[in-house]
Design a protein around this motif. Sequence first.
Motif, short mmCIF file in Angstrom:
data_model
loop_
_atom_site.label_atom_id
_atom_site.label_comp_id
_atom_site.label_asym_id
_atom_site.label_seq_id
_atom_site.Cartn_x
_atom_site.Cartn_y
_atom_site.Cartn_z
N LYS A 1 1.23 40.66 36.79
CA LYS A 1 1.49 39.28 37.21
C LYS A 1 2.89 38.83 36.82
O LYS A 1 3.58 38.15 37.60
CB LYS A 1 0.45 38.34 36.59
CG LYS A 1 -0.97 38.55 37.11
CD LYS A 1 -1.95 37.65 36.37
CE LYS A 1 -3.37 37.87 36.83
NZ LYS A 1 -4.35 37.05 36.09
N GLU A 2 3.33 39.21 35.62
CA GLU A 2 4.68 38.83 35.18
C GLU A 2 5.74 39.47 36.07
O GLU A 2 6.75 38.84 36.40
CB GLU A 2 4.87 39.23 33.72
CG GLU A 2 4.04 38.39 32.74
CD GLU A 2 4.15 38.88 31.32
OE1 GLU A 2 4.89 39.87 31.09
OE2 GLU A 2 3.51 38.27 30.43
N GLU B 1 5.82 37.60 39.33
CA GLU B 1 6.45 36.29 39.14
C GLU B 1 7.97 36.40 39.14
O GLU B 1 8.67 35.59 39.73
CB GLU B 1 5.95 35.67 37.84
CG GLU B 1 6.50 34.30 37.54
CD GLU B 1 5.97 33.22 38.47
OE1 GLU B 1 6.69 32.23 38.72
OE2 GLU B 1 4.82 33.36 38.96
N LEU C 1 7.57 35.53 43.24
CA LEU C 1 6.99 34.19 43.19
C LEU C 1 7.93 33.17 42.59
O LEU C 1 8.08 32.06 43.11
CB LEU C 1 5.67 34.24 42.39
CG LEU C 1 4.56 35.08 43.02
CD1 LEU C 1 3.37 35.20 42.09
CD2 LEU C 1 4.13 34.48 44.35
N GLY C 2 8.59 33.53 41.48
CA GLY C 2 9.53 32.60 40.85
C GLY C 2 10.68 32.21 41.78
O GLY C 2 10.96 31.02 41.97
#
Length: 399
Positions: free
Chosen positions: A128-129, A132, A136-137
């Motif tokens: 997930k990180e 991100e 996503l970020g």
Amino acid sequence: MSDALIESLTAAVGARPDDLPLRQHLAELLVAAGRPAEAVGHAAHILARNPGDAAARQIMAAALGPGPAPGAPPAPSPSPAGVDWEALEGEFRGIVPPRFVTGGADRAFDVERAGVTLADVGGMQDVKERLELSFLGPLRNPGLRGLYGKSLRGGLLLYGPPGCGKTFLARAVAGEAGAAFLSLSVVDVLAMWVGSSERNLHDLFAAARAHAPCVLFLDEIDALGHKRSQLSSSGLRTLVNQLLTELDGIDGGNDGVFVLAATNAPWDVDAALRRPGRLDRTVLVLPPDEPARAAVLEYHLRDRPIAGVDLGRLAAATDTYSGADLAHVCETAAEYAMRDSLATGEVRMITQDDLAAAVREVRPSTGAWFATARTVAVFGNQGGEYDDLAAYLKQRKLL
């Protein structure tokens, strides 16, 4: 044209909404009766189920053109190639699932809106990180994206044992980003005619670019992008070349298209696919850890009659089980309870004993994969690309 007949057919279609021939007949009568607006809805319903239906396309084209006078026979339909399908998609967005058809061909792809997010994915914090940071970020923060010159194009290769949630994770990324989602497997691409496979692949990427921001999921990437040095077929080598071309994105056309690829055998993927700008990031997707196993078990038991179940004990007893294995455990336990209910005539709940017996019967399916992966980690990790796998195997004392 008798309005009574049309009303009767309308009621029949309402009672049997999946009867496409009946719906097509009603749409033809509506066009002939000078009621094209009603015919459009029925034709759209047919095309949502069967995008290549030529008769439905003709009905749609006739309904959108200058309709015939009431009672007059339907005028010859214009060619479907003259229909503005993108305009129709906008008109029926939210009613009919969006479609993208290229070059007037019959080839169509489902563009989904995922209903799950990363919050629905148990565990996988490292994965997930990485998602991100890479997609996503930047998508959520266009100002920072512009400041640092970060594009939305790129790719991530997910690898690991089968059944560990790589496809579910890809859908969750699309849902988290509010992006479109397109999924492709090898059966959607390969065709028997020369050049057709390459065109299918191009059409898919064209659909993803048209719906950016879009998460494009390539399942079984080792089958689509196998090492060319190991391929005896020139057609398959050409397909790999086409995939490389599409990933590069001519003139930066892939901005806003994030490619997630999944494989159980990354060592069989052509090295050119993993160069910078393509699938240049690799993430190991492992079997769920203990908290994630408890969450998966709870998910698969949520709609079943259970009593006295200790999810913590079950999670502790299912080390190295994949998500698919855990689903099979729940299914097997339900079969035990149903068998007894059929034999006694009394419905009983699924108990801890049923689940414990299911765990003894269903063995983890990840063992064979780790046996192969161990060999790769020992003898095929010269470039350090499998360091994360080697670290996991050492932690588990498998290396």
